[in-house]
Design a protein around this motif. Structure first.
Motif, short mmCIF file in Angstrom:
data_model
loop_
_atom_site.label_atom_id
_atom_site.label_comp_id
_atom_site.label_asym_id
_atom_site.label_seq_id
_atom_site.Cartn_x
_atom_site.Cartn_y
_atom_site.Cartn_z
N LEU A 30 46.72 86.85 63.75
CA LEU A 30 46.86 85.70 64.63
C LEU A 30 47.64 84.66 63.83
O LEU A 30 47.30 84.38 62.67
N SER A 31 48.69 84.10 64.39
CA SER A 31 49.63 83.24 63.65
C SER A 31 48.94 82.13 62.87
O SER A 31 48.14 81.38 63.41
N CYS A 32 49.31 82.02 61.59
CA CYS A 32 48.88 80.90 60.76
C CYS A 32 49.89 79.76 60.95
O CYS A 32 50.92 79.94 61.62
N ILE A 33 49.64 78.62 60.35
CA ILE A 33 50.55 77.48 60.54
C ILE A 33 51.94 77.78 59.98
O ILE A 33 52.93 77.31 60.54
N HIS A 34 52.03 78.57 58.94
CA HIS A 34 53.32 78.89 58.33
C HIS A 34 54.17 79.75 59.28
O HIS A 34 55.36 79.53 59.43
N VAL A 35 53.54 80.73 59.90
CA VAL A 35 54.23 81.59 60.85
C VAL A 35 54.66 80.79 62.08
O VAL A 35 55.76 80.98 62.60
N MET A 36 53.82 79.87 62.52
CA MET A 36 54.17 79.02 63.66
C MET A 36 55.38 78.15 63.34
O MET A 36 56.24 77.94 64.20
N ALA A 37 55.44 77.66 62.11
CA ALA A 37 56.59 76.83 61.70
C ALA A 37 57.87 77.67 61.74
O ALA A 37 58.91 77.19 62.20
N VAL A 38 57.80 78.90 61.27
CA VAL A 38 58.97 79.79 61.30
C VAL A 38 59.35 80.10 62.75
O VAL A 38 60.54 80.07 63.11
N ALA A 39 58.36 80.37 63.59
CA ALA A 39 58.63 80.66 65.00
C ALA A 39 59.34 79.48 65.66
O ALA A 39 60.30 79.67 66.43
N ARG A 40 58.90 78.28 65.37
CA ARG A 40 59.53 77.09 65.95
C ARG A 40 60.98 76.98 65.48
O ARG A 40 61.89 76.73 66.26
N LEU A 41 61.24 77.21 64.18
CA LEU A 41 62.59 77.15 63.64
C LEU A 41 63.50 78.18 64.32
O LEU A 41 64.64 77.90 64.66
#
Length: 191
Positions: A141-152
């Motif tokens: 389940l996405s961590c904050i780091h993965v979410m930041a990459v997804a947003r980028l």
């Protein structure tokens, strides 16, 4: 393990052959036992406390009836969900979106990114579906780091979560019907 090796060398050797990853939760590449496995066992145990002195046939019928109700309730709940991810996963994503906005993302290549939050820097690898913080690796389940990459990258946050967290998977998990046991005189018993 050292104590086991000293006292039961053959047992130790057998466990090493099996591979440590299969034996120790701390070394597991994924979280095999978490909320779902622990909660269902504890829920079942607490329900069976009151009936443990009944005859086995009564206990079996009680368990069948209990599972029938649980499956019905969870199936109904799953069909009421209209989102791609389950409520649990959606809540997880919503709680971490703000934290992920504070992360600084620097691409290493097309799949790897250095992500910094206010505490530490970490590496996210989309191809390996891995983050050095290990939260994504373990929970899927996405961590904050993965979410930041997804947003980028302009990716929806939901894409990087395991299918296990989707409403479709939940509906499938509870698709089986637990039927009542018919009267014995109607049973078709082969010879």
């Amino acid at each position: 393990m050292v104590e086991l090796k000293d006292t039961h060398c053959k047992c130790y050797d057998n466990l090493i052959e099996i591979r440590i990853e299969k034996l120790l939760r701390v070394r597991s590449p994924k979280r095999r036992y978490k909320m779902m496995t622990t909660n269902i066992a504890e829920s079942m145990n607490s329900c069976l406390l009151a009936i443990q002195k009944l005859p086995i046939a009564s206990i079996a019928e009680f368990i069948r009836d209990l599972l029938q109700r649980w499956f019905h309730d969870r199936r109904t709940n799953a069909h009421e969900m209209s989102t791609y991810l389950t409520r649990y996963a959606d809540d997880h994503i919503k709680q971490r979106v703000l934290q992920s906005q504070r992360c600084e993302v620097n691409p290493i290549d097309c799949n790897r990114f250095k992500v910094g939050d206010k505490w530490t820097d970490t590496i996210v690898d989309l191809e390996q579906r891995s983050c050095l913080c290990r939260q994504w690796d373990l929970d899927e389940l996405s961590c904050i780091h993965v979410m930041a990459v997804a947003r980028l990258k302009g990716m929806p946050m939901t894409v990087l979560c395991s299918d296990f967290y989707t409403t479709g998977w939940l509906k499938h998990a509870y698709s089986m019907i637990v039927n009542p046991v018919p009267k014995p005189e109607t049973w078709n018993i082969p010879r």
